[in-house]
Design a protein around this motif. Sequence first.
Motif, PDB file in Angstrom:
ATOM      1  N   LYS A  47     -14.057  -4.839  20.742  1.00 19.63           N
ATOM      2  CA  LYS A  47     -14.852  -3.711  20.229  1.00 19.63           C
ATOM      3  C   LYS A  47     -15.915  -4.209  19.249  1.00 19.63           C
ATOM      4  N   PHE A  51     -20.043  -3.951  19.951  1.00 15.34           N
ATOM      5  CA  PHE A  51     -20.975  -3.297  19.027  1.00 15.34           C
ATOM      6  C   PHE A  51     -22.201  -4.172  18.774  1.00 15.34           C
ATOM      7  N   TYR A  57     -18.407  -0.931  28.080  1.00 16.51           N
ATOM      8  CA  TYR A  57     -17.002  -1.113  27.703  1.00 16.51           C
ATOM      9  C   TYR A  57     -16.193   0.086  28.201  1.00 16.51           C
TER      10      TYR A  57
ATOM     11  N   ILE B   5     -23.930   3.615  16.883  1.00 13.93           N
ATOM     12  CA  ILE B   5     -22.733   4.066  16.154  1.00 13.93           C
ATOM     13  C   ILE B   5     -22.002   5.137  16.952  1.00 13.93           C
ATOM     14  N   GLN B   7     -21.961   5.379  20.128  1.00 15.01           N
ATOM     15  CA  GLN B   7     -21.279   4.690  21.241  1.00 15.01           C
ATOM     16  C   GLN B   7     -19.988   4.019  20.746  1.00 15.01           C
ATOM     17  N   LEU B   8     -20.069   3.438  19.552  1.00 15.38           N
ATOM     18  CA  LEU B   8     -18.872   2.819  18.977  1.00 15.38           C
ATOM     19  C   LEU B   8     -17.803   3.884  18.712  1.00 15.38           C
ATOM     20  N   LYS B  10     -17.390   6.589  20.353  1.00 10.76           N
ATOM     21  CA  LYS B  10     -16.846   6.951  21.668  1.00 10.76           C
ATOM     22  C   LYS B  10     -15.791   5.915  22.091  1.00 10.76           C
ATOM     23  N   ARG B  11     -16.115   4.655  21.848  1.00  9.61           N
ATOM     24  CA  ARG B  11     -15.189   3.593  22.244  1.00  9.61           C
ATOM     25  C   ARG B  11     -13.929   3.581  21.391  1.00  9.61           C
TER      26      ARG B  11
END
Lengths: 242, 220
Positions: A47, A51, A57, B5, B7-8, B10-11
Amino acid sequence: MNKKFVKTKNVKEFVGFMEELKFLPPNIPKIALVYGDYGLGKSETIKWWTFKNDCIYVRATKGMSVRWLLSEIAEELGEEPYWHSQETFNMIENKLRQNPKTIIIDEVDYLVNNNVIEILRDLHDRSGCPMVLVGMANIDKKLSKYPHLKDRIYKAYKFESYDSQDIKQIISELSEIPITPDGLEYLATRQNQFRQIVKLINKIEKMAKTNEIKELNEEILRSILGERQNITALQTARQIYA
Amino acid sequence: MKDRILQLCKRLDKFTLDEIVTISEIPANKLLPILNELIVENKLYLENNVYYFKKKQNIFNQYPIFKYYPKTTIDILLRCFCESVVTTKVSHILSIGEPQVQKFYTIFRTIIYNWQKKLLDNFYSNDPQNARHRVFFDKEVYLYFYDGQVFISKNLLRSKKDKTLTGQDKADFTTIYCYISRNLTHNQNVHNLELKIAEIIWRKGKDFKSMYADLYNLIN
């Protein structure tokens, strides 16, 4: 506890591995396998890497079908998936040809049992994009029933268990309270999994704050963690009472 | 930065501030305003100091028919709807069945109706008003007048604080009502009456560009 991403040996090697994968010539298959035991920070590292880099992903889940997987990939590309898997697949393929990106599939173990993993091979072959499959420790064995997929794996990277140097690095970087070298040496023998180490630091910090301790050494740590300091003294006492 | 951010988020799906600070390596004081913005935009929500990513519920998920056709087809359908091209012609242009085109047109009308109903509910909750009962093709509908615009509801909105319209508002309402009546003359409008009325009100005074932009934004 400090909010810091600790770059352990595994992280540094993983970054190097990903860089190597990115710049492979087109005639070499670009599927890579990343695996290792639980609690070694695989998912966190991935992760963190995703980023910093433009990539796709997807975290696989139990019961994930081909259509579901393709929908997740399409959404990562910022597109709406179609009802038919075939159309979603074609759309993904076209998008990736126009703008190649590394595809990372986490928890790939879930895709092995129901053969969903086969679609990833097709996607790799058609788009030519690097693909990283991330799984648990025995994923390399599970994949042996797909020789055609295993044949395309360029390299496998295993997240190794933390050695004492890694543990000392994690503890010293995350702990807000300074720990003496002998204290670090002692703690390095206590845990070797990331989540457990974090729990340990949390516990130590709480106790240290309550007792207003400025620096932690082995002796203090032993007493905080509830270990008896002098076994011989205890034995003597036992002998006395006996 | 904000997109990355999001997208992060969401992940990560579910995370604390400490977790996202650690992974993104962005200081909390820089990250917090962005996270708050995302909460305002309804993309995240915060509960017990844990952030949760909100999966978008868009039109494509609500009406699966959108998933059967490529984006270009949907765009042409949208343009044809804005230009009031009849469904038979659209089906010939796009080589798709007329029932499918009709389905799309009904969806567009439903989206317009729901959108104006949302506005109406908002206006009504702040300033309740007596409904204007009107009958078209033996079917009663309830019209409301706010901010120089007519709104329609298939259900009667009632409150003890309902007010009557002022003289000027009544005159303005009558003008728009006459416009609706003129446009509703053909009995083919009986079916989905309230949706058709909502569409007529929506079209009033708009050119193609603004209609297209309106609908495009509602769908996406």
